[in-house]
Design a protein around this motif. Structure first.
Motif, short mmCIF file in Angstrom:
data_model
loop_
_atom_site.label_atom_id
_atom_site.label_comp_id
_atom_site.label_asym_id
_atom_site.label_seq_id
_atom_site.Cartn_x
_atom_site.Cartn_y
_atom_site.Cartn_z
N VAL A 55 0.77 -1.25 0.03
CA VAL A 55 0.09 -0.15 -0.03
C VAL A 55 1.13 1.25 0.09
CG1 VAL A 55 -2.19 -1.23 1.14
CG2 VAL A 55 -0.28 0.11 2.43
N ARG A 56 0.28 2.32 -0.55
CA ARG A 56 1.11 3.52 -0.68
C ARG A 56 0.38 4.79 0.02
NH1 ARG A 56 0.46 7.11 -4.40
NH2 ARG A 56 -0.89 5.59 -5.66
N CYS A 57 1.21 5.53 0.66
CA CYS A 57 0.65 6.69 1.47
C CYS A 57 0.26 7.68 0.33
CB CYS A 57 1.53 7.45 2.18
SG CYS A 57 1.04 8.88 2.92
N VAL A 58 -0.85 8.40 0.38
CA VAL A 58 -1.43 9.09 -0.66
C VAL A 58 -0.70 10.48 -0.58
CG1 VAL A 58 -3.76 10.52 -1.48
CG2 VAL A 58 -3.76 8.11 -0.64
N SER A 59 -0.30 10.87 0.63
CA SER A 59 0.31 12.13 0.78
C SER A 59 1.80 12.23 0.48
CB SER A 59 0.13 12.64 2.00
OG SER A 59 -1.17 12.80 2.64
N CYS A 60 2.48 11.21 1.10
CA CYS A 60 4.22 11.13 0.94
C CYS A 60 4.51 10.07 -0.20
CB CYS A 60 4.68 11.03 2.20
SG CYS A 60 4.49 9.51 3.12
N ASP A 61 3.81 9.26 -0.68
CA ASP A 61 4.20 8.17 -1.45
C ASP A 61 4.90 7.03 -0.78
OD1 ASP A 61 3.08 8.14 -3.89
OD2 ASP A 61 4.84 8.69 -5.24
N ARG A 62 5.06 6.91 0.45
CA ARG A 62 5.84 5.95 1.32
C ARG A 62 4.91 4.79 1.14
NH1 ARG A 62 6.32 2.78 5.67
NH2 ARG A 62 8.29 2.80 6.58
N THR A 63 5.68 3.49 0.69
CA THR A 63 5.11 2.18 0.48
C THR A 63 5.26 1.45 1.65
OG1 THR A 63 5.74 2.26 -1.99
CG2 THR A 63 5.28 0.09 -0.86
N SER A 64 4.20 0.67 2.36
CA SER A 64 4.07 -0.07 3.35
C SER A 64 3.58 -1.18 2.85
CB SER A 64 3.13 0.58 4.44
OG SER A 64 3.55 1.64 5.09
N LYS A 65 3.79 -2.41 3.95
CA LYS A 65 3.40 -3.80 3.58
C LYS A 65 2.36 -4.19 4.66
CE LYS A 65 7.60 -5.60 4.14
NZ LYS A 65 8.86 -5.93 4.05
N LEU A 66 1.30 -4.81 4.07
CA LEU A 66 0.32 -5.40 4.83
C LEU A 66 0.30 -6.83 4.84
CD1 LEU A 66 -2.85 -3.29 3.92
CD2 LEU A 66 -1.35 -2.90 5.93
N THR A 67 0.74 -7.69 5.84
CA THR A 67 0.95 -9.09 5.72
C THR A 67 -0.10 -9.69 5.53
OG1 THR A 67 2.60 -8.80 7.57
CG2 THR A 67 1.81 -10.86 7.37
N VAL A 68 -0.37 -10.64 4.73
CA VAL A 68 -1.24 -11.49 4.10
C VAL A 68 -1.21 -13.05 4.69
CG1 VAL A 68 -2.60 -12.25 2.08
CG2 VAL A 68 -1.72 -10.02 2.04
N HIS A 69 -0.01 -13.39 4.48
CA HIS A 69 0.48 -14.69 4.83
C HIS A 69 1.99 -14.61 5.50
CE1 HIS A 69 -3.07 -16.83 2.98
NE2 HIS A 69 -2.55 -16.29 2.17
N GLU A 70 2.13 -15.22 6.55
CA GLU A 70 3.51 -14.99 7.30
C GLU A 70 4.10 -16.37 7.62
OE1 GLU A 70 5.55 -12.12 10.63
OE2 GLU A 70 3.41 -13.10 11.11
N ARG A 71 5.06 -16.97 6.96
CA ARG A 71 5.77 -18.09 7.22
C ARG A 71 4.66 -19.13 7.11
NH1 ARG A 71 10.55 -16.37 6.48
NH2 ARG A 71 11.43 -15.14 8.15
N THR A 72 4.23 -19.27 5.81
CA THR A 72 3.22 -20.28 5.61
C THR A 72 3.79 -21.31 4.70
OG1 THR A 72 1.34 -18.69 5.87
CG2 THR A 72 0.89 -20.64 4.63
#
Length: 187
Positions: A55-72
């Motif tokens: 996902v990307r911040c609308v204001s500053c364009d910083r990309t972040s990650k939302l965990t969908v699966h972890e160590r699967t």
């Protein structure tokens, strides 16, 4: 003597784009983020996979990650699902983003402002009154029925509430289909 049944006309609520995420950016503290074109990041560690939705911040364009699966374990994934993550399948992005468990885990809510439209058959006003309408949701867009009906009828909310007979709470948000009857102006 009973009157003939009213024809039931369909109204369809459709998603026009993915909704914005209402979550705080760690850099600029803005409250809005987007999935942009919808990308997954997949990382393999031996036979285990991590999958994130970017996902990307609308204001500053910083990309972040939302965990969908972890160590699967790789073996627990359906091959079509794995391929969907690899090619950034838009349907998989949408279903992942609309998953309420993901929203709860990452503490965000979806902002549907401007992300949906109401499709109405054009000749419906030529029908004899009263008219029975059925609202169908093609996507789980949360809307208040009173606002949706007022928008669809082109009336104020008070006038729409006066002319509509419905079996659900009109002032509560829903994303489930419902049916209502519109009475003539003279009723």
């Amino acid at each position: 003597m009973s009157s003939p049944p009213h024809p039931v006309l369909p109204w369809v609520v459709r998603r026009t784009r993915l909704p914005l995420l209402s979550m705080r950016c760690v850099d600029c503290r803005a409250e809005s983020a987007t999935t942009g074109k919808g990308r997954f990041r997949v990382n393999a560690n031996g036979k285990l996979l991590d999958v994130w939705l970017l996902v990307r911040c609308v204001s500053c364009d910083r990309t972040s990650k939302l965990t969908v699966h972890e160590r699967t374990p790789v073996s627990s994934f359906d091959p079509a699902e794995l391929d969907g993550y690899r090619v950034n399948d838009p349907q998989l992005v949408a279903s992942t983003l609309l998953d309420p468990l993901l929203a709860r885990r990452h503490r965000f809510v979806l902002d549907w402002t401007g992300a949906w439209r109401l499709d109405i058959p054009s000749p419906w006003r030529d029908e004899t009154w009263p008219v029975q309408l059925e609202v169908v949701f093609a996507d789980p867009v949360p809307v208040r029925p009173d606002r949706l009906i007022a928008q669809g009828l082109g009336l104020s909310r008070n006038e729409a509430l006066r002319r509509v007979k419905c079996g659900i709470a009109l002032r509560r948000t829903t994303s489930a289909g419902f049916t209502f009857t519109v009475l003539s102006r003279d009723s």
